[in-house]
Design a protein around this motif. Sequence first.
Motif, PDB file in Angstrom:
ATOM      1  N   ASP A   1      -5.106  12.071   5.877  1.00 42.21           N
ATOM      2  CA  ASP A   1      -5.919  10.910   5.500  1.00 42.21           C
ATOM      3  C   ASP A   1      -5.244   9.601   5.898  1.00 42.21           C
ATOM      4  O   ASP A   1      -5.899   8.690   6.429  1.00 42.21           O
ATOM      5  CB  ASP A   1      -6.194  10.919   3.994  1.00 42.21           C
ATOM      6  CG  ASP A   1      -7.147  12.027   3.574  1.00 42.21           C
ATOM      7  OD1 ASP A   1      -7.962  12.450   4.430  1.00 42.21           O
ATOM      8  OD2 ASP A   1      -7.073  12.471   2.417  1.00 42.21           O
ATOM      9  N   ALA A   2      -3.951   9.504   5.653  1.00 43.69           N
ATOM     10  CA  ALA A   2      -3.220   8.282   6.003  1.00 43.69           C
ATOM     11  C   ALA A   2      -3.183   8.094   7.523  1.00 43.69           C
ATOM     12  O   ALA A   2      -3.288   6.965   8.021  1.00 43.69           O
ATOM     13  CB  ALA A   2      -1.811   8.334   5.435  1.00 43.69           C
TER      14      ALA A   2
ATOM     15  N   ASP B   1      -6.521   6.758   8.597  1.00 42.51           N
ATOM     16  CA  ASP B   1      -6.614   5.326   8.302  1.00 42.51           C
ATOM     17  C   ASP B   1      -5.817   4.508   9.321  1.00 42.51           C
ATOM     18  O   ASP B   1      -6.298   3.482   9.808  1.00 42.51           O
ATOM     19  CB  ASP B   1      -6.090   5.035   6.891  1.00 42.51           C
ATOM     20  CG  ASP B   1      -7.040   5.537   5.812  1.00 42.51           C
ATOM     21  OD1 ASP B   1      -8.226   5.798   6.125  1.00 42.51           O
ATOM     22  OD2 ASP B   1      -6.584   5.687   4.655  1.00 42.51           O
TER      23      ASP B   1
ATOM     24  N   THR C   1      -7.600   4.606  12.596  1.00 45.37           N
ATOM     25  CA  THR C   1      -9.020   4.244  12.432  1.00 45.37           C
ATOM     26  C   THR C   1      -9.942   5.266  13.089  1.00 45.37           C
ATOM     27  O   THR C   1     -10.801   4.934  13.912  1.00 45.37           O
ATOM     28  CB  THR C   1      -9.322   2.818  12.956  1.00 45.37           C
ATOM     29  OG1 THR C   1      -9.012   2.745  14.331  1.00 45.37           O
ATOM     30  CG2 THR C   1      -8.573   1.771  12.173  1.00 45.37           C
TER      31      THR C   1
ATOM     32  N   THR D   1     -10.765  12.070   9.683  1.00 40.74           N
ATOM     33  CA  THR D   1      -9.742  13.095   9.431  1.00 40.74           C
ATOM     34  C   THR D   1      -9.941  14.295  10.358  1.00 40.74           C
ATOM     35  O   THR D   1      -8.974  14.931  10.762  1.00 40.74           O
ATOM     36  CB  THR D   1      -9.756  13.550   7.960  1.00 40.74           C
ATOM     37  OG1 THR D   1     -11.062  14.012   7.635  1.00 40.74           O
ATOM     38  CG2 THR D   1      -9.351  12.428   7.031  1.00 40.74           C
TER      39      THR D   1
END
Length: 164
Positions: free
Chosen positions: A108-109, A112, A115, A118
């Motif tokens: 998930d990180a 992020d 951009t 997942t």
Amino acid sequence: MQRSSDRRRGPGRRAEDQRRAEVALLLEQDLTAVSDLVGAIRADPALPEETTRRLSAVDRELSRIIQVTREAAPALSREAADAHQLASHLTRREWQCLDLLVKGLSTDAMADALTVSTTTVRTHVQALLAKLGVHSRLQAVALTTRTALLASAPRTGVDRRDGR
């Protein structure tokens, strides 16, 4: 806590071995590149015979030094050479994912930071695992750390969100 009397097992010694292997690998690569250049120059038919003879001597000496470097380097440098060869097929996004994996980010990180979704991150990670010939993220991180793969990563166009 009992200290190990075997210096070989200490983390400082392993890091020293890794640095030596990295230097040996880079030295071998540079010497091989120079040897290739000497060979290309030597192949020029317009080159005077004396120059060709001297270049042959230089090439022989470079070959000897390369061989000594290979023999002196620990097994890690062979592993590093193999890993760098495998990693040469990674895409820019796969390099980015590998960098984020080494930093310990979750899927998930990573999504992020890049951009993207997942699912896209998982796809990139699976591709890089296959290209590196490992079966898990942990193995990829271990291989990357042990062989200093990120030191040779292409840096052009890398999206660095951490400001470095």
